[in-house]
Design a protein around this motif. Structure first.
Motif, PDB file in Angstrom:
ATOM      1  N   ILE A  31       0.825  -1.173  -0.046  1.00 25.76           N
ATOM      2  CA  ILE A  31      -0.045  -0.016  -0.104  1.00 25.76           C
ATOM      3  C   ILE A  31       0.971   1.156   0.170  1.00 25.76           C
ATOM      4  CG2 ILE A  31      -1.564   1.488   1.353  1.00 25.76           C
ATOM      5  CD1 ILE A  31      -3.025  -1.099   2.146  1.00 25.76           C
ATOM      6  N   ARG A  32       1.875   1.233   0.857  1.00 22.32           N
ATOM      7  CA  ARG A  32       2.716   2.411   1.024  1.00 22.32           C
ATOM      8  C   ARG A  32       3.392   2.965  -0.443  1.00 22.32           C
ATOM      9  NH1 ARG A  32       4.331   0.392   6.193  1.00 22.32           N
ATOM     10  NH2 ARG A  32       5.698  -1.096   5.077  1.00 22.32           N
ATOM     11  N   PRO A  33       4.098   2.124  -1.112  1.00 18.30           N
ATOM     12  CA  PRO A  33       4.501   2.359  -2.419  1.00 18.30           C
ATOM     13  C   PRO A  33       3.523   2.825  -3.392  1.00 18.30           C
ATOM     14  CG  PRO A  33       4.953   0.047  -2.044  1.00 18.30           C
ATOM     15  CD  PRO A  33       4.530   0.712  -0.824  1.00 18.30           C
ATOM     16  N   LEU A  34       2.408   1.829  -3.597  1.00 22.82           N
ATOM     17  CA  LEU A  34       1.245   2.118  -4.357  1.00 22.82           C
ATOM     18  C   LEU A  34       0.593   3.416  -4.176  1.00 22.82           C
ATOM     19  CD1 LEU A  34      -0.401  -1.358  -4.613  1.00 22.82           C
ATOM     20  CD2 LEU A  34       0.906  -0.119  -6.382  1.00 22.82           C
ATOM     21  N   LEU A  35       0.668   3.943  -3.289  1.00 22.54           N
ATOM     22  CA  LEU A  35       0.169   5.296  -2.746  1.00 22.54           C
ATOM     23  C   LEU A  35       1.033   6.419  -3.410  1.00 22.54           C
ATOM     24  CD1 LEU A  35      -2.085   6.736  -1.122  1.00 22.54           C
ATOM     25  CD2 LEU A  35      -0.512   6.901   0.768  1.00 22.54           C
ATOM     26  N   TRP A  36       2.288   6.240  -3.455  1.00 22.43           N
ATOM     27  CA  TRP A  36       3.282   7.006  -4.008  1.00 22.43           C
ATOM     28  C   TRP A  36       3.133   7.066  -5.307  1.00 22.43           C
ATOM     29  CZ3 TRP A  36       5.972  11.156  -2.404  1.00 22.43           C
ATOM     30  CH2 TRP A  36       6.503  11.307  -1.219  1.00 22.43           C
ATOM     31  N   LEU A  37       2.940   5.695  -5.998  1.00 15.16           N
ATOM     32  CA  LEU A  37       2.807   5.726  -7.438  1.00 15.16           C
ATOM     33  C   LEU A  37       1.588   6.363  -7.970  1.00 15.16           C
ATOM     34  CD1 LEU A  37       4.187   4.370 -10.048  1.00 15.16           C
ATOM     35  CD2 LEU A  37       3.150   2.476  -9.391  1.00 15.16           C
ATOM     36  N   VAL A  39      -0.908   8.161  -6.429  1.00 18.06           N
ATOM     37  CA  VAL A  39      -1.540   9.328  -6.026  1.00 18.06           C
ATOM     38  C   VAL A  39      -0.359  10.644  -5.750  1.00 18.06           C
ATOM     39  CG1 VAL A  39      -2.646  10.667  -4.164  1.00 18.06           C
ATOM     40  CG2 VAL A  39      -3.070   8.141  -4.533  1.00 18.06           C
ATOM     41  N   PHE A  40       0.736  10.279  -5.336  1.00 17.80           N
ATOM     42  CA  PHE A  40       1.824  11.552  -5.054  1.00 17.80           C
ATOM     43  C   PHE A  40       2.354  11.816  -6.633  1.00 17.80           C
ATOM     44  CE2 PHE A  40       1.342  10.132  -0.744  1.00 17.80           C
ATOM     45  CZ  PHE A  40       1.322  11.477  -0.041  1.00 17.80           C
ATOM     46  N   TYR A  59      12.999  10.456 -22.719  1.00 15.38           N
ATOM     47  CA  TYR A  59      12.478  11.016 -21.562  1.00 15.38           C
ATOM     48  C   TYR A  59      11.495  10.077 -21.091  1.00 15.38           C
ATOM     49  CZ  TYR A  59      14.144  15.551 -23.178  1.00 15.38           C
ATOM     50  OH  TYR A  59      15.147  16.721 -23.528  1.00 15.38           O
ATOM     51  N   ILE A  60      11.322  10.100 -19.813  1.00 14.04           N
ATOM     52  CA  ILE A  60      10.787   9.331 -19.049  1.00 14.04           C
ATOM     53  C   ILE A  60       9.333  10.035 -18.225  1.00 14.04           C
ATOM     54  CG2 ILE A  60      12.187   7.490 -18.859  1.00 14.04           C
ATOM     55  CD1 ILE A  60      12.869   8.338 -15.927  1.00 14.04           C
ATOM     56  N   THR A  61       8.377   9.399 -17.639  1.00 10.22           N
ATOM     57  CA  THR A  61       7.542  10.081 -16.691  1.00 10.22           C
ATOM     58  C   THR A  61       8.016   9.971 -15.260  1.00 10.22           C
ATOM     59  OG1 THR A  61       6.243   8.034 -16.473  1.00 10.22           O
ATOM     60  CG2 THR A  61       5.440   9.448 -18.329  1.00 10.22           C
ATOM     61  N   TYR A  62       7.412  10.817 -14.556  1.00 14.27           N
ATOM     62  CA  TYR A  62       7.900  10.504 -13.329  1.00 14.27           C
ATOM     63  C   TYR A  62       7.535   9.108 -12.320  1.00 14.27           C
ATOM     64  CZ  TYR A  62       8.591  11.796  -8.123  1.00 14.27           C
ATOM     65  OH  TYR A  62       8.816  11.904  -7.022  1.00 14.27           O
ATOM     66  N   GLU A  63       6.354   8.659 -12.982  1.00 16.67           N
ATOM     67  CA  GLU A  63       6.014   7.237 -12.304  1.00 16.67           C
ATOM     68  C   GLU A  63       6.946   6.285 -12.754  1.00 16.67           C
ATOM     69  OE1 GLU A  63       4.040   9.349 -14.157  1.00 16.67           O
ATOM     70  OE2 GLU A  63       2.041   9.389 -13.188  1.00 16.67           O
ATOM     71  N   VAL A  64       7.673   6.292 -13.827  1.00 15.19           N
ATOM     72  CA  VAL A  64       8.774   5.520 -14.452  1.00 15.19           C
ATOM     73  C   VAL A  64       9.831   5.554 -13.431  1.00 15.19           C
ATOM     74  CG1 VAL A  64      10.299   4.846 -16.016  1.00 15.19           C
ATOM     75  CG2 VAL A  64       7.954   5.140 -16.758  1.00 15.19           C
ATOM     76  N   TYR A  65      10.276   6.854 -13.200  1.00  9.43           N
ATOM     77  CA  TYR A  65      11.595   7.134 -12.518  1.00  9.43           C
ATOM     78  C   TYR A  65      11.522   6.617 -11.132  1.00  9.43           C
ATOM     79  CZ  TYR A  65      15.209   9.574 -10.078  1.00  9.43           C
ATOM     80  OH  TYR A  65      16.189   9.815  -9.137  1.00  9.43           O
ATOM     81  N   ILE A  66      10.175   6.746 -10.361  1.00  3.42           N
ATOM     82  CA  ILE A  66      10.253   6.551  -8.924  1.00  3.42           C
ATOM     83  C   ILE A  66      10.012   4.951  -8.757  1.00  3.42           C
ATOM     84  CG2 ILE A  66       9.503   8.476  -8.289  1.00  3.42           C
ATOM     85  CD1 ILE A  66       6.568   7.534  -7.930  1.00  3.42           C
ATOM     86  N   LEU A 192      13.203   9.349  -5.108  1.00  4.62           N
ATOM     87  CA  LEU A 192      12.081  10.300  -5.381  1.00  4.62           C
ATOM     88  C   LEU A 192      12.420  11.411  -6.323  1.00  4.62           C
ATOM     89  CD1 LEU A 192      10.070  10.718  -2.164  1.00  4.62           C
ATOM     90  CD2 LEU A 192       9.764   9.122  -3.951  1.00  4.62           C
ATOM     91  N   TYR A 193      13.722  11.789  -6.249  1.00  4.68           N
ATOM     92  CA  TYR A 193      14.228  12.787  -7.503  1.00  4.68           C
ATOM     93  C   TYR A 193      15.582  12.507  -7.566  1.00  4.68           C
ATOM     94  CZ  TYR A 193      13.824  14.045  -2.543  1.00  4.68           C
ATOM     95  OH  TYR A 193      13.706  14.021  -1.044  1.00  4.68           O
ATOM     96  N   PRO A 194      16.110  12.846  -8.739  1.00  2.00           N
ATOM     97  CA  PRO A 194      17.421  12.666  -9.262  1.00  2.00           C
ATOM     98  C   PRO A 194      18.467  13.463  -8.399  1.00  2.00           C
ATOM     99  CG  PRO A 194      16.086  13.206 -11.285  1.00  2.00           C
ATOM    100  CD  PRO A 194      15.041  13.477 -10.079  1.00  2.00           C
ATOM    101  N   LEU A 195      19.613  12.988  -8.281  1.00  3.86           N
ATOM    102  CA  LEU A 195      20.601  13.667  -7.281  1.00  3.86           C
ATOM    103  C   LEU A 195      20.916  15.200  -8.192  1.00  3.86           C
ATOM    104  CD1 LEU A 195      23.009  10.968  -6.034  1.00  3.86           C
ATOM    105  CD2 LEU A 195      20.814  12.008  -5.132  1.00  3.86           C
ATOM    106  N   TRP A 196      20.690  15.335  -9.372  1.00  7.07           N
ATOM    107  CA  TRP A 196      21.243  16.795  -9.933  1.00  7.07           C
ATOM    108  C   TRP A 196      20.243  17.599  -9.466  1.00  7.07           C
ATOM    109  CZ3 TRP A 196      17.677  18.920 -13.290  1.00  7.07           C
ATOM    110  CH2 TRP A 196      16.932  18.261 -13.910  1.00  7.07           C
ATOM    111  N   LYS A 197      18.854  17.308  -9.161  1.00  9.08           N
ATOM    112  CA  LYS A 197      17.931  18.234  -8.759  1.00  9.08           C
ATOM    113  C   LYS A 197      18.271  18.623  -7.300  1.00  9.08           C
ATOM    114  CE  LYS A 197      13.887  17.478 -11.798  1.00  9.08           C
ATOM    115  NZ  LYS A 197      13.746  19.170 -12.138  1.00  9.08           N
ATOM    116  N   MET A 198      18.633  17.546  -6.454  1.00  8.28           N
ATOM    117  CA  MET A 198      19.135  17.955  -5.211  1.00  8.28           C
ATOM    118  C   MET A 198      20.271  18.877  -5.144  1.00  8.28           C
ATOM    119  SD  MET A 198      18.514  17.596  -2.170  1.00  8.28           S
ATOM    120  CE  MET A 198      17.248  16.277  -1.784  1.00  8.28           C
ATOM    121  N   ALA A 199      21.431  19.050  -6.244  1.00  5.43           N
ATOM    122  CA  ALA A 199      22.410  19.633  -6.302  1.00  5.43           C
ATOM    123  C   ALA A 199      22.111  21.150  -6.523  1.00  5.43           C
ATOM    124  CB  ALA A 199      23.430  19.159  -7.153  1.00  5.43           C
TER     125      ALA A 199
END
Length: 263
Positions: A31-37, A39-40, A59-66, A192-199
């Motif tokens: 349930i936890r990961p499916l909620l992220w996939l 809903v979030f 290019y990929i969708t966010y769902e594919v990335y996570i 949840l997000y690539p490291l380059w975005k965190m940088a």
């Protein structure tokens, strides 16, 4: 039969039987990961644009990335859940009885770790099957190639759980320790997000994410799902597994924990 193999089979079977009897645990793990996939990810899709980064060729969708990060989430929570059962067993006395066997303590802990890892891998494949049903698929060969990566990541996260179960001696304190470990490891990673975005936002947070073992476990899974080997991620994950397991064995030393005196 060799006593080592007998103990391995018995402990792994006990872990599997306990898991099958706890259907709520299996449901909660999905349930936890499916909620992220489901809903979030829908809300974050517009806010987080993703460029072409390895191992993706387009290019990929966010769902594919996570999806790889959510696979890591399943294994992280299961590793902590398994360690919680160790704390419970220690308070109830069954763990003390197990550790008084003539077999080496490191072997007994490894058997517990193997059982927890097998359960984690099974849960991840169940999650991947559900994501495929919802249209988030990976290359067919990736479902096979990811198996070694899942085993390595499961051993690393399970070893961390063993370490925590050796340090935390009271069941009521373990929930707080779990949250203190799980959420920083998960959110300060590339799940949840690539490291380059965190940088782009903070170099300090980027440095923390870069040394987070969970980041390397996620990246190992991510590349394996697309038939590629991330050698640095594999090296860091194996190194973290060895360190966590060594510390876990040390934490279960009767001279350190006083377990033998309380038994």
């Amino acid at each position: 039969m060799n006593p080592y193999l007998t103990s391995f089979r018995a402990i792994v079977f006990r872990e599997a039987l306990r898991f099958l009897q706890q259907r709520e645990r299996f449901a909660a793990a999905l349930i936890r990961p499916l909620l992220w996939l489901l809903v979030f990810a829908a809300g974050f899709r517009a806010a987080l644009g993703l460029s072409i980064i390895p191992p993706y060729q387009t290019y990929i969708t966010y769902e594919v990335y996570i999806v790889p990060g959510l696979c890591g989430m399943v294994m992280l929570f299961n590793g902590m859940q398994s360690s919680l059962s160790l704390v419970y067993d220690r308070e109830m006395g069954s763990m003390k009885l197990l550790l008084t066997s003539p077999l080496p303590r490191w072997w007994l802990l490894f058997c517990k770790l193997a059982g927890a890892t097998a359960i984690s891998v099974a849960q991840v494949y169940a999650f991947l099957a559900i994501t495929a049903a919802f249209g988030t698929v990976v290359p067919p060969l990736g479902y096979l190639m990811v198996l070694p990566a899942l085993i390595v990541a499961g051993l690393m996260l399970g070893s961390l759980g063993l370490l925590l179960s050796g340090i935390v001696r009271q069941l009521e304190n373990f929930a707080g320790i779990m949250n203190f470990v799980i959420f920083p490891m998960f959110f300060l990673s590339s799940a949840l997000y690539p490291l380059w975005k965190m940088a782009e936002s903070s170099e300090i947070l980027y440095a923390i994410c870069s040394v987070n073992p969970f980041t390397h476990a996620v990246e190992l899974i991510r590349f394996a799902l697309y038939g590629q080997l991330n050698a640095p991620a594999l090296a860091w994950t194996l190194l973290a597994s060895i360190v966590f397991m060594a510390l876990a064995i040390y934490s279960y030393n009767p001279g350190r924990t006083g377990m033998a005196r309380r038994g």
